[in-house]
Design a protein around this motif. Structure first.
Motif, short mmCIF file in Angstrom:
data_model
loop_
_atom_site.label_atom_id
_atom_site.label_comp_id
_atom_site.label_asym_id
_atom_site.label_seq_id
_atom_site.Cartn_x
_atom_site.Cartn_y
_atom_site.Cartn_z
N THR A 36 -28.79 -18.82 -2.03
CA THR A 36 -28.87 -18.26 -0.72
C THR A 36 -28.91 -16.49 -1.06
O THR A 36 -28.44 -16.15 -2.42
CB THR A 36 -28.02 -18.43 0.13
N THR A 70 -31.36 -23.91 -4.65
CA THR A 70 -31.80 -22.71 -4.20
C THR A 70 -30.51 -21.86 -3.89
O THR A 70 -29.56 -22.11 -3.07
CB THR A 70 -32.64 -22.63 -2.98
N THR A 109 -32.47 -29.76 -8.41
CA THR A 109 -32.63 -28.08 -8.60
C THR A 109 -31.87 -27.85 -7.16
O THR A 109 -31.76 -28.81 -6.01
CB THR A 109 -34.08 -27.87 -8.37
N VAL A 143 -24.94 -21.81 -3.36
CA VAL A 143 -25.70 -22.84 -3.70
C VAL A 143 -25.19 -24.25 -3.13
O VAL A 143 -23.94 -24.45 -3.39
CB VAL A 143 -25.83 -22.78 -5.39
#
Length: 80
Positions: free
Chosen positions: A7, A5, A3, A12
């Motif tokens: 921003t 996240t 996975t 990413v």
């Protein structure tokens, strides 16, 4: 499964195991191909098209160029 996240700038960081699986390095390009709503295929754009051989199932039956053009036209009008 990896996975990441997103921003606030839409960036990413690609996890190392994904980078290794795609054989991508700093400066390599990626293509994002929508295969259906909500699903995107990430393809390393630095590889040859022949590297994709075997990744997609063969069609059940042959399609003529005229049929392909007709399908493309239908899809284009649907998206307008």
């Amino acid at each position: 499964m990896s996975t990441a996240t997103v921003t606030s700038k839409g960036q990413v960081t690609i996890p190392v195991d994904v980078r290794r699986a795609l054989s991508i390095n700093t400066g390599d390009r990626l293509e994002f191909v929508e295969i259906e709503p909500g699903k995107v295929l990430i393809v390393a754009a630095t590889k040859s098209i022949t590297d994709l051989k075997g990744r997609f199932a063969k069609p059940r039956q042959a399609v003529s160029i005229a049929e392909m053009n007709e399908a493309i036209g239908r899809e284009a009008s649907r998206r307008e």
